[in-house]
Design an enzyme around this catalytic site. Sequence first.
Site, PDB file in Angstrom:
ATOM      1  N   CYS A 116       0.894  -1.167   0.010  1.00 32.54           N
ATOM      2  CA  CYS A 116       0.021  -0.067  -0.117  1.00 32.54           C
ATOM      3  C   CYS A 116       0.732   1.111   0.069  1.00 32.54           C
ATOM      4  O   CYS A 116       0.295   2.243  -0.745  1.00 32.54           O
ATOM      5  CB  CYS A 116      -0.936   0.073   1.288  1.00 32.54           C
ATOM      6  SG  CYS A 116      -2.116   1.226   1.274  1.00 32.54           S
ATOM      7  N   CYS A 117       1.793   1.428   0.861  1.00 25.35           N
ATOM      8  CA  CYS A 117       2.788   2.592   0.857  1.00 25.35           C
ATOM      9  C   CYS A 117       3.675   2.605  -0.388  1.00 25.35           C
ATOM     10  O   CYS A 117       3.734   3.745  -0.913  1.00 25.35           O
ATOM     11  CB  CYS A 117       3.920   2.369   2.131  1.00 25.35           C
ATOM     12  SG  CYS A 117       3.340   2.554   3.606  1.00 25.35           S
ATOM     13  N   CYS A 205      -0.805   7.815   7.656  1.00 25.84           N
ATOM     14  CA  CYS A 205      -2.308   7.593   7.332  1.00 25.84           C
ATOM     15  C   CYS A 205      -3.285   7.377   8.275  1.00 25.84           C
ATOM     16  O   CYS A 205      -2.966   6.938   9.588  1.00 25.84           O
ATOM     17  CB  CYS A 205      -2.247   6.739   6.379  1.00 25.84           C
ATOM     18  SG  CYS A 205      -1.712   7.090   4.762  1.00 25.84           S
ATOM     19  N   CYS A 208      -3.491   3.779   9.885  1.00 23.36           N
ATOM     20  CA  CYS A 208      -2.185   3.186  10.197  1.00 23.36           C
ATOM     21  C   CYS A 208      -1.635   4.027  11.397  1.00 23.36           C
ATOM     22  O   CYS A 208      -0.365   3.657  11.729  1.00 23.36           O
ATOM     23  CB  CYS A 208      -1.138   3.021   9.079  1.00 23.36           C
ATOM     24  SG  CYS A 208      -1.831   2.164   7.642  1.00 23.36           S
ATOM     25  N   CYS A 233       8.195   3.267   5.885  1.00 30.10           N
ATOM     26  CA  CYS A 233       7.323   3.096   4.739  1.00 30.10           C
ATOM     27  C   CYS A 233       7.926   3.018   3.434  1.00 30.10           C
ATOM     28  O   CYS A 233       7.444   2.502   2.628  1.00 30.10           O
ATOM     29  CB  CYS A 233       6.350   4.230   4.723  1.00 30.10           C
ATOM     30  SG  CYS A 233       7.039   5.754   4.100  1.00 30.10           S
TER      31      CYS A 233
END
Length: 242
Positions: A116-117, A205, A208, A233
């Site tokens: 995702c990162c 985010c 997270c 990340c």
Amino acid sequence: MSDNQIPLVDTDAEMQSWSPRKILKHALNEFDNIAISFSGAEDVVLIDMAHSIRQDIQVFSLDTGRLHAETYRFIERVRKHYGIAIDILSPDGDAVRDLVTRKGLFSFYEDDHKECCGIRKIQPLRKKLLEVDAWITGQRKDQSPGTRAGIPVIQDDLAFARPGEKLTKFNPLANWTSNDVWEYIRGNNLPYNELHDRGFISIGCEPCTKPVGPGQHEREGRWWWEESTKKECGLHGTNISA
């Protein structure tokens, strides 16, 4: 550039004793095409110092699409406070759509945050850094003992450099503590993310990030379901040794 004839490790050894403002002045004098990466409290300190040296400083910020509403308001306050343009970087819509279609909105809880990162942060950052010759970050050595304790003040960024060229990375606050940062913010009445008043220290985010309790390190609120020594990340992935 004058430092081209001097190994960066030697330059870094000298700059370790410099103040953040002196480091910034050096960076801004050496590079015309240089940008500050902005997301948190440390970066506002850098913007404030840099803006007093050179008002045309470039600033960019990563909008992952999953930030807190408070973070978006913070970015806007900084833009207005300094009267600067902030280049807001967004992830590729097709890549996000593919990830969410395949794995849902919260796949990072089931595997890890890297995919995702990679889509929401690393790809937009890589594209931006192809446009500049140097960048400035708010990393501090005490932010994460497992991954940032040895960060230099100046370094060759081998991860994001254009092929066959150099990209210089500056970490002017490397030797500052969290207390140093907040003394500067309070003392100069700088804007900050209102989430800090609610127990958030390191803010990423929304899914997270969570507040930390008494005695917890600031990075414990980031990706709290993962192993503590890997809490990067990928923006500063070289901090994690293989």
